[in-house]
Design a protein around this motif. Structure first.
Motif, PDB file in Angstrom:
ATOM      1  N   CYS A  55       0.852  -1.186   0.000  1.00  0.00           N
ATOM      2  CA  CYS A  55       0.000   0.000   0.000  1.00  0.00           C
ATOM      3  C   CYS A  55       0.894   1.244   0.000  1.00  0.00           C
ATOM      4  CB  CYS A  55      -0.899   0.021   1.231  1.00  0.00           C
ATOM      5  SG  CYS A  55      -2.012  -1.384   1.316  1.00  0.00           S
ATOM      6  N   PRO A  56       1.002   1.934  -1.138  1.00  0.00           N
ATOM      7  CA  PRO A  56       1.857   3.120  -1.175  1.00  0.00           C
ATOM      8  C   PRO A  56       1.220   4.291  -0.434  1.00  0.00           C
ATOM      9  CG  PRO A  56       0.786   2.816  -3.280  1.00  0.00           C
ATOM     10  CD  PRO A  56       0.404   1.641  -2.437  1.00  0.00           C
ATOM     11  N   ALA A  57       2.059   5.076   0.236  1.00  0.00           N
ATOM     12  CA  ALA A  57       1.604   6.279   0.937  1.00  0.00           C
ATOM     13  C   ALA A  57       2.664   7.354   0.740  1.00  0.00           C
ATOM     14  CB  ALA A  57       1.416   5.982   2.422  1.00  0.00           C
ATOM     15  N   PRO A  58       2.259   8.593   0.461  1.00  0.00           N
ATOM     16  CA  PRO A  58       3.241   9.644   0.213  1.00  0.00           C
ATOM     17  C   PRO A  58       4.065   9.950   1.463  1.00  0.00           C
ATOM     18  CG  PRO A  58       1.034  10.553   0.299  1.00  0.00           C
ATOM     19  CD  PRO A  58       0.892   9.073   0.351  1.00  0.00           C
ATOM     20  N   LYS A  59       5.360  10.214   1.253  1.00  0.00           N
ATOM     21  CA  LYS A  59       6.222  10.552   2.382  1.00  0.00           C
ATOM     22  C   LYS A  59       5.934  11.955   2.890  1.00  0.00           C
ATOM     23  CE  LYS A  59      10.069   7.467   1.646  1.00  0.00           C
ATOM     24  NZ  LYS A  59      11.500   7.310   1.528  1.00  0.00           N
ATOM     25  N   SER A  60       5.614  12.866   1.980  1.00  0.00           N
ATOM     26  CA  SER A  60       5.249  14.232   2.356  1.00  0.00           C
ATOM     27  C   SER A  60       4.381  14.814   1.250  1.00  0.00           C
ATOM     28  CB  SER A  60       6.502  15.078   2.568  1.00  0.00           C
ATOM     29  OG  SER A  60       7.218  15.200   1.361  1.00  0.00           O
ATOM     30  N   PRO A  61       3.617  15.867   1.556  1.00  0.00           N
ATOM     31  CA  PRO A  61       2.757  16.460   0.530  1.00  0.00           C
ATOM     32  C   PRO A  61       3.579  16.942  -0.662  1.00  0.00           C
ATOM     33  CG  PRO A  61       2.187  17.306   2.685  1.00  0.00           C
ATOM     34  CD  PRO A  61       3.452  16.517   2.841  1.00  0.00           C
ATOM     35  N   ASN A  62       3.038  16.781  -1.837  1.00  0.00           N
ATOM     36  CA  ASN A  62       3.643  17.253  -3.087  1.00  0.00           C
ATOM     37  C   ASN A  62       5.006  16.624  -3.353  1.00  0.00           C
ATOM     38  OD1 ASN A  62       1.406  19.064  -3.297  1.00  0.00           O
ATOM     39  ND2 ASN A  62       2.446  20.343  -1.791  1.00  0.00           N
ATOM     40  N   ASN A  63       5.212  15.416  -2.905  1.00  0.00           N
ATOM     41  CA  ASN A  63       6.481  14.723  -3.085  1.00  0.00           C
ATOM     42  C   ASN A  63       6.198  13.368  -3.737  1.00  0.00           C
ATOM     43  OD1 ASN A  63       8.958  13.462  -2.867  1.00  0.00           O
ATOM     44  ND2 ASN A  63       9.269  14.027  -0.742  1.00  0.00           N
ATOM     45  N   PRO A  64       6.920  13.006  -4.796  1.00  0.00           N
ATOM     46  CA  PRO A  64       6.650  11.730  -5.453  1.00  0.00           C
ATOM     47  C   PRO A  64       7.149  10.503  -4.678  1.00  0.00           C
ATOM     48  CG  PRO A  64       8.471  12.837  -6.523  1.00  0.00           C
ATOM     49  CD  PRO A  64       7.939  13.783  -5.495  1.00  0.00           C
ATOM     50  N   ASP A  65       7.996  10.679  -3.670  1.00  0.00           N
ATOM     51  CA  ASP A  65       8.507   9.544  -2.897  1.00  0.00           C
ATOM     52  C   ASP A  65       7.387   8.913  -2.081  1.00  0.00           C
ATOM     53  OD1 ASP A  65      11.023  10.025  -3.868  1.00  0.00           O
ATOM     54  OD2 ASP A  65      11.635  11.250  -2.145  1.00  0.00           O
ATOM     55  N   ARG A  66       7.438   7.595  -1.930  1.00  0.00           N
ATOM     56  CA  ARG A  66       6.374   6.860  -1.249  1.00  0.00           C
ATOM     57  C   ARG A  66       6.929   5.919  -0.190  1.00  0.00           C
ATOM     58  NH1 ARG A  66       3.275  10.088  -3.176  1.00  0.00           N
ATOM     59  NH2 ARG A  66       2.140   9.846  -5.102  1.00  0.00           N
ATOM     60  N   TRP A  67       6.154   5.747   0.885  1.00  0.00           N
ATOM     61  CA  TRP A  67       6.355   4.652   1.820  1.00  0.00           C
ATOM     62  C   TRP A  67       5.515   3.505   1.281  1.00  0.00           C
ATOM     63  CZ3 TRP A  67       9.916   5.512   5.382  1.00  0.00           C
ATOM     64  CH2 TRP A  67      10.075   6.778   5.932  1.00  0.00           C
ATOM     65  N   TYR A  68       5.850   2.288   1.649  1.00  0.00           N
ATOM     66  CA  TYR A  68       5.028   1.129   1.295  1.00  0.00           C
ATOM     67  C   TYR A  68       4.701   0.387   2.583  1.00  0.00           C
ATOM     68  CZ  TYR A  68       5.796   2.055  -3.576  1.00  0.00           C
ATOM     69  OH  TYR A  68       5.799   2.654  -4.804  1.00  0.00           O
ATOM     70  N   PHE A  69       3.436   0.451   2.975  1.00  0.00           N
ATOM     71  CA  PHE A  69       2.982  -0.125   4.229  1.00  0.00           C
ATOM     72  C   PHE A  69       2.084  -1.331   3.964  1.00  0.00           C
ATOM     73  CE2 PHE A  69       3.278   4.455   5.621  1.00  0.00           C
ATOM     74  CZ  PHE A  69       4.368   4.281   6.437  1.00  0.00           C
ATOM     75  N   CYS A  70       1.900  -2.149   5.016  1.00  0.00           N
ATOM     76  CA  CYS A  70       0.867  -3.179   4.982  1.00  0.00           C
ATOM     77  C   CYS A  70      -0.468  -2.453   5.171  1.00  0.00           C
ATOM     78  CB  CYS A  70       1.086  -4.228   6.073  1.00  0.00           C
ATOM     79  SG  CYS A  70       1.012  -3.574   7.746  1.00  0.00           S
ATOM     80  N   GLN A  71      -1.576  -3.135   5.001  1.00  0.00           N
ATOM     81  CA  GLN A  71      -2.871  -2.463   5.094  1.00  0.00           C
ATOM     82  C   GLN A  71      -3.109  -1.850   6.461  1.00  0.00           C
ATOM     83  OE1 GLN A  71      -5.962  -5.132   3.840  1.00  0.00           O
ATOM     84  NE2 GLN A  71      -5.550  -4.731   1.674  1.00  0.00           N
ATOM     85  N   LYS A  72      -2.720  -2.541   7.508  1.00  0.00           N
ATOM     86  CA  LYS A  72      -2.943  -2.042   8.869  1.00  0.00           C
ATOM     87  C   LYS A  72      -2.193  -0.733   9.101  1.00  0.00           C
ATOM     88  CE  LYS A  72      -1.733  -3.183  13.573  1.00  0.00           C
ATOM     89  NZ  LYS A  72      -0.849  -4.043  14.328  1.00  0.00           N
ATOM     90  N   HIS A  73      -0.921  -0.697   8.725  1.00  0.00           N
ATOM     91  CA  HIS A  73      -0.130   0.502   8.958  1.00  0.00           C
ATOM     92  C   HIS A  73      -0.468   1.616   7.972  1.00  0.00           C
ATOM     93  CE1 HIS A  73       2.619  -2.398  11.153  1.00  0.00           C
ATOM     94  NE2 HIS A  73       2.164  -1.565  12.062  1.00  0.00           N
TER      95      HIS A  73
END
Length: 177
Positions: free
Chosen positions: A41-59
């Motif tokens: 599940c990708p999630a942005p590291k910060s607003p307006n930034n293309p870098d992503r965290w990848y979390f499990c569904q819970k996190h």
């Protein structure tokens, strides 16, 4: 000429993965420290930034709970983006009238709603209120109280069926949760 090994795709059901070979597929783990779940599940590291965290569904759910989409934007840019989001999602607001017709959180079926109407209760009534209303109304029209009254007997049957529908639904909810 003899074959030099077993086929990768033998029998039905398909016993292998859909990757090209037999080697192990690489799986990305959750970026949350200490989590060993699959991070898909990708999630942005910060607003307006293309870098992503990848979390499990819970996190991912935990991370997104406090996410502010407009953080770091000036007021005009935030208003512009909010207006654009609203325009893109107008069809969802437009279709809101297709939702539930009455009150309630959507967890009750149409039969349960009709049963609540017979007992003259609101959609969010708990089972104790249902039991109390059933007993009060049943005492008034019970065949022992009004012997020979066909209208009272029909009303009592309606109350009984309504109570049984609601009781069965409550038992299903308790069994699930």
């Amino acid at each position: 000429m003899a074959r030099s090994g077993r086929s990768v795709d033998w029998g039905f059901p398909r016993w292998r993965g859909y990757e090209a070979g037999r080697e192990a597929a690489t799986v990305r783990l959750c970026d949350r420290h200490g989590c060993e779940e699959r991070g898909d599940c990708p999630a942005p590291k910060s607003p307006n930034n293309p870098d992503r965290w990848y979390f499990c569904q819970k996190h991912a759910a935990e991370y997104n709970k406090g996410w502010d989409y407009f953080e770091g934007l000036d007021k005009e840019e935030a208003e512009k983006r909010a207006k654009a989001e609203k325009a893109e999602n107008a069809s969802y607001a437009e279709s809101a009238h297709y939702g539930w017709a009455g009150s309630g959180d959507g967890s009750r079926s149409a039969d349960e709603m009709r049963a609540l109407d017979v007992l003259e209760l609101e959609a969010d009534a708990d089972f104790d209120a249902i039991k109390k209303a059933y007993r009060q109304r049943a005492k008034l029209v019970h065949p022992d109280v009004k012997p020979g009254d066909a209208e009272a007997a029909a009303e009592f049957q309606k109350l009984q069926v309504s109570y049984e529908v609601l009781k069965a639904a409550e038992e299903r909810r308790e069994w699930k949760g």
